[in-house]
Design a protein around this motif. Structure first.
Motif, PDB file in Angstrom:
ATOM      1  N   ALA A 164       0.833  -1.206   0.000  1.00  0.00           N
ATOM      2  CA  ALA A 164       0.000   0.000   0.000  1.00  0.00           C
ATOM      3  C   ALA A 164       0.867   1.255   0.000  1.00  0.00           C
ATOM      4  CB  ALA A 164      -0.930  -0.009   1.211  1.00  0.00           C
ATOM      5  N   TRP A 165       1.920   1.235   0.809  1.00  0.00           N
ATOM      6  CA  TRP A 165       2.816   2.401   0.860  1.00  0.00           C
ATOM      7  C   TRP A 165       3.514   2.598  -0.467  1.00  0.00           C
ATOM      8  CZ3 TRP A 165       8.212   2.208   0.350  1.00  0.00           C
ATOM      9  CH2 TRP A 165       8.874   3.413   0.561  1.00  0.00           C
ATOM     10  N   ASP A 166       4.018   1.520  -1.061  1.00  0.00           N
ATOM     11  CA  ASP A 166       4.760   1.629  -2.310  1.00  0.00           C
ATOM     12  C   ASP A 166       3.868   2.089  -3.455  1.00  0.00           C
ATOM     13  OD1 ASP A 166       7.578   0.577  -3.564  1.00  0.00           O
ATOM     14  OD2 ASP A 166       5.921   0.287  -4.969  1.00  0.00           O
ATOM     15  N   THR A 167       2.679   1.515  -3.567  1.00  0.00           N
ATOM     16  CA  THR A 167       1.789   1.918  -4.661  1.00  0.00           C
ATOM     17  C   THR A 167       1.351   3.366  -4.501  1.00  0.00           C
ATOM     18  OG1 THR A 167      -0.073   0.946  -3.432  1.00  0.00           O
ATOM     19  CG2 THR A 167       0.933  -0.401  -5.143  1.00  0.00           C
ATOM     20  N   ARG A 168       1.100   3.778  -3.276  1.00  0.00           N
ATOM     21  CA  ARG A 168       0.658   5.160  -3.040  1.00  0.00           C
ATOM     22  C   ARG A 168       1.731   6.156  -3.431  1.00  0.00           C
ATOM     23  NH1 ARG A 168      -0.940   4.325   1.637  1.00  0.00           N
ATOM     24  NH2 ARG A 168       0.947   4.948   2.764  1.00  0.00           N
ATOM     25  N   ARG A 169       2.970   5.874  -3.068  1.00  0.00           N
ATOM     26  CA  ARG A 169       4.033   6.834  -3.375  1.00  0.00           C
ATOM     27  C   ARG A 169       4.373   6.873  -4.866  1.00  0.00           C
ATOM     28  NH1 ARG A 169       9.611   5.545  -3.483  1.00  0.00           N
ATOM     29  NH2 ARG A 169      10.042   3.317  -3.565  1.00  0.00           N
ATOM     30  N   ARG A 170       4.003   5.811  -5.581  1.00  0.00           N
ATOM     31  CA  ARG A 170       4.232   5.783  -7.021  1.00  0.00           C
ATOM     32  C   ARG A 170       3.006   6.226  -7.817  1.00  0.00           C
ATOM     33  NH1 ARG A 170       9.036   2.801  -7.803  1.00  0.00           N
ATOM     34  NH2 ARG A 170       9.583   1.476  -6.014  1.00  0.00           N
ATOM     35  N   GLY A 171       1.956   6.679  -7.121  1.00  0.00           N
ATOM     36  CA  GLY A 171       0.765   7.144  -7.805  1.00  0.00           C
ATOM     37  C   GLY A 171      -0.085   6.038  -8.388  1.00  0.00           C
ATOM     38  N   ARG A 172       0.015   4.838  -7.806  1.00  0.00           N
ATOM     39  CA  ARG A 172      -0.772   3.695  -8.252  1.00  0.00           C
ATOM     40  C   ARG A 172      -1.727   3.297  -7.137  1.00  0.00           C
ATOM     41  NH1 ARG A 172       4.345   0.081  -9.462  1.00  0.00           N
ATOM     42  NH2 ARG A 172       2.974  -1.404 -10.531  1.00  0.00           N
ATOM     43  N   ARG A 173      -2.509   2.236  -7.367  1.00  0.00           N
ATOM     44  CA  ARG A 173      -3.453   1.775  -6.347  1.00  0.00           C
ATOM     45  C   ARG A 173      -3.301   0.274  -6.121  1.00  0.00           C
ATOM     46  NH1 ARG A 173      -9.444   3.758  -7.131  1.00  0.00           N
ATOM     47  NH2 ARG A 173      -9.281   2.488  -9.018  1.00  0.00           N
ATOM     48  N   LEU A 174      -3.633  -0.118  -4.902  1.00  0.00           N
ATOM     49  CA  LEU A 174      -3.580  -1.516  -4.506  1.00  0.00           C
ATOM     50  C   LEU A 174      -5.001  -2.064  -4.413  1.00  0.00           C
ATOM     51  CD1 LEU A 174      -1.888  -3.938  -3.418  1.00  0.00           C
ATOM     52  CD2 LEU A 174      -2.232  -2.982  -1.121  1.00  0.00           C
ATOM     53  N   HIS A 175      -5.218  -3.259  -4.957  1.00  0.00           N
ATOM     54  CA  HIS A 175      -6.524  -3.914  -4.933  1.00  0.00           C
ATOM     55  C   HIS A 175      -6.353  -5.323  -4.356  1.00  0.00           C
ATOM     56  CE1 HIS A 175      -7.949  -0.794  -7.789  1.00  0.00           C
ATOM     57  NE2 HIS A 175      -6.739  -0.938  -8.312  1.00  0.00           N
ATOM     58  N   MET A 176      -7.467  -5.906  -3.902  1.00  0.00           N
ATOM     59  CA  MET A 176      -7.417  -7.268  -3.371  1.00  0.00           C
ATOM     60  C   MET A 176      -8.534  -8.114  -3.960  1.00  0.00           C
ATOM     61  SD  MET A 176      -7.699  -8.753   0.554  1.00  0.00           S
ATOM     62  CE  MET A 176      -5.974  -8.437   0.957  1.00  0.00           C
ATOM     63  N   VAL A 177      -8.201  -9.355  -4.297  1.00  0.00           N
ATOM     64  CA  VAL A 177      -9.176 -10.408  -4.557  1.00  0.00           C
ATOM     65  C   VAL A 177      -9.031 -11.405  -3.421  1.00  0.00           C
ATOM     66  CG1 VAL A 177      -9.805 -12.336  -6.032  1.00  0.00           C
ATOM     67  CG2 VAL A 177      -9.259 -10.142  -7.052  1.00  0.00           C
ATOM     68  N   LEU A 178     -10.110 -11.622  -2.675  1.00  0.00           N
ATOM     69  CA  LEU A 178     -10.060 -12.449  -1.475  1.00  0.00           C
ATOM     70  C   LEU A 178     -10.898 -13.709  -1.680  1.00  0.00           C
ATOM     71  CD1 LEU A 178      -9.242 -12.862   1.474  1.00  0.00           C
ATOM     72  CD2 LEU A 178     -11.161 -11.394   2.134  1.00  0.00           C
ATOM     73  N   LEU A 179     -10.274 -14.872  -1.520  1.00  0.00           N
ATOM     74  CA  LEU A 179     -10.947 -16.147  -1.714  1.00  0.00           C
ATOM     75  C   LEU A 179     -11.520 -16.640  -0.389  1.00  0.00           C
ATOM     76  CD1 LEU A 179      -9.165 -15.796  -4.237  1.00  0.00           C
ATOM     77  CD2 LEU A 179      -8.759 -18.260  -4.178  1.00  0.00           C
ATOM     78  N   ASP A 180     -12.843 -16.744  -0.342  1.00  0.00           N
ATOM     79  CA  ASP A 180     -13.535 -17.231   0.849  1.00  0.00           C
ATOM     80  C   ASP A 180     -13.895 -18.700   0.612  1.00  0.00           C
ATOM     81  OD1 ASP A 180     -14.982 -17.583   3.150  1.00  0.00           O
ATOM     82  OD2 ASP A 180     -16.732 -16.454   2.483  1.00  0.00           O
ATOM     83  N   VAL A 181     -12.994 -19.581   1.006  1.00  0.00           N
ATOM     84  CA  VAL A 181     -13.134 -21.021   0.771  1.00  0.00           C
ATOM     85  C   VAL A 181     -13.143 -21.739   2.115  1.00  0.00           C
ATOM     86  CG1 VAL A 181     -12.007 -23.051  -0.222  1.00  0.00           C
ATOM     87  CG2 VAL A 181     -12.035 -20.895  -1.486  1.00  0.00           C
ATOM     88  N   ASP A 182     -14.022 -22.734   2.275  1.00  0.00           N
ATOM     89  CA  ASP A 182     -14.081 -23.494   3.519  1.00  0.00           C
ATOM     90  C   ASP A 182     -12.712 -24.086   3.843  1.00  0.00           C
ATOM     91  OD1 ASP A 182     -17.391 -24.892   2.909  1.00  0.00           O
ATOM     92  OD2 ASP A 182     -16.763 -23.000   3.841  1.00  0.00           O
ATOM     93  N   PRO A 183     -12.318 -24.051   5.122  1.00  0.00           N
ATOM     94  CA  PRO A 183     -11.020 -24.622   5.508  1.00  0.00           C
ATOM     95  C   PRO A 183     -10.851 -26.073   5.077  1.00  0.00           C
ATOM     96  CG  PRO A 183     -11.920 -23.320   7.309  1.00  0.00           C
ATOM     97  CD  PRO A 183     -12.984 -23.396   6.262  1.00  0.00           C
ATOM     98  N   GLU A 184     -11.943 -26.859   5.100  1.00  0.00           N
ATOM     99  CA  GLU A 184     -11.845 -28.262   4.688  1.00  0.00           C
ATOM    100  C   GLU A 184     -11.447 -28.371   3.220  1.00  0.00           C
ATOM    101  OE1 GLU A 184     -14.352 -26.903   6.295  1.00  0.00           O
ATOM    102  OE2 GLU A 184     -14.105 -27.815   8.285  1.00  0.00           O
ATOM    103  N   LEU A 185     -12.033 -27.511   2.377  1.00  0.00           N
ATOM    104  CA  LEU A 185     -11.674 -27.523   0.959  1.00  0.00           C
ATOM    105  C   LEU A 185     -10.227 -27.068   0.764  1.00  0.00           C
ATOM    106  CD1 LEU A 185     -14.901 -26.089  -0.738  1.00  0.00           C
ATOM    107  CD2 LEU A 185     -14.083 -28.460  -0.724  1.00  0.00           C
ATOM    108  N   ALA A 186      -9.796 -26.092   1.572  1.00  0.00           N
ATOM    109  CA  ALA A 186      -8.416 -25.628   1.474  1.00  0.00           C
ATOM    110  C   ALA A 186      -7.442 -26.738   1.852  1.00  0.00           C
ATOM    111  CB  ALA A 186      -8.210 -24.402   2.367  1.00  0.00           C
TER     112      ALA A 186
END
Length: 245
Positions: A164-186
């Motif tokens: 987040a710090w690096d992207t901000r200082r370079r004028g870029r943005r940080l995004h997230m894709v978060l996988l919500d998967v059952d622990p058993e499947l993981a």
């Protein structure tokens, strides 16, 4: 609480609108909504503090996620949840400017070291070197200005703070894709690839990812992230592409 929020008004909170809209087009996280909950049957959220309404989309059939070129995307979730598979299957090799999209996965670095070293040598002995090489490669990727996709275990908040710090200082943005998967499947995913983590480490990952999912499901992207997308197994399988434009 999931499914609730408020617009910024002088008359007090109002419930966020719900609704479904055709999902044939791509989703551009961070434009109209900072959080997209694309899990099956879930609604998506805007930013109540900014008065941004929720995106009227469901998790069914979203074909593509599109991000601004040169931004950084973090794919996070439990070990074995399918982050590497998702990145390899969906991330376009080039952005719309024709530049290569850089993929940073610590597993790739580990396997590269394993091919060079004797098979009898325990990974624990050279793990610090692998991690140093991984973060050095990530630093080079960020410095290059290319669009970057980073494999993230979810249990190391300092990595996201650095990104987040690096992207901000370079004028870029940080995004997230978060996988919500059952622990058993993981755990099944770990077994399928023939590589797992200890029970202690998996418990630590599980707690960290649970907190991330709870925050995103409530409409709050992780600190430093301009957007977050929440996927369950059905949405992961339905997603056909991630690109930078």
């Amino acid at each position: 609480m999931h499914g609730q929020g408020a617009f910024a008004t002088s008359r007090g909170p109002l419930p966020l609108r719900r609704g479904r809209a055709p999902s044939a087009g791509p989703v551009r996280p961070g434009r109209r909504a900072v959080v997209h909950d694309l899990r099956t049957g879930a609604d998506t959220y805007g930013d109540p503090a900014a008065g941004v309404p929720p995106a009227a989309r469901s998790g069914a059939g979203v074909p593509e996620l599109r991000y601004p070129a040169h931004d950084v995307l973090v794919a996070s979730g439990l070990p074995g949840s399918g982050k590497t598979t998702l990145i390899n299957r969906t991330v376009a090799p080039l952005d719309d400017d024709g530049r290569a999209v850089v993929r940073i996965d610590s597993q790739d670095m580990r396997e590269a070291w394993e091919r060079r070293l004797p098979g009898w040598l325990p990974y624990a002995l050279y793990r610090p070197l692998v991690r140093c090489a991984h973060y050095a490669g990530l630093h080079r990727a960020l410095r290059s200005g290319a669009s970057v996709v980073v494999h993230d275990c979810g249990a190391l908040p300092w990595v996201r703070r650095w990104l987040a710090w690096d992207t901000r200082r370079r004028g870029r943005r940080l995004h997230m894709v978060l996988l919500d998967v059952d622990p058993e499947l993981a755990l099944e995913g770990q077994a399928a690839r023939g590589r797992g983590v200890s029970g202690y480490a998996f418990g630590r990952h599980r707690r960290a990812v649970r907190q991330l999912v709870a925050g995103v499901a409530a409409g709050r992207p992780p600190a430093g992230c301009a957007s977050a997308v929440l996927l369950d197994r059905a949405a992961i399988n339905a997603l056909r592409g991630i690109s930078f434009e």
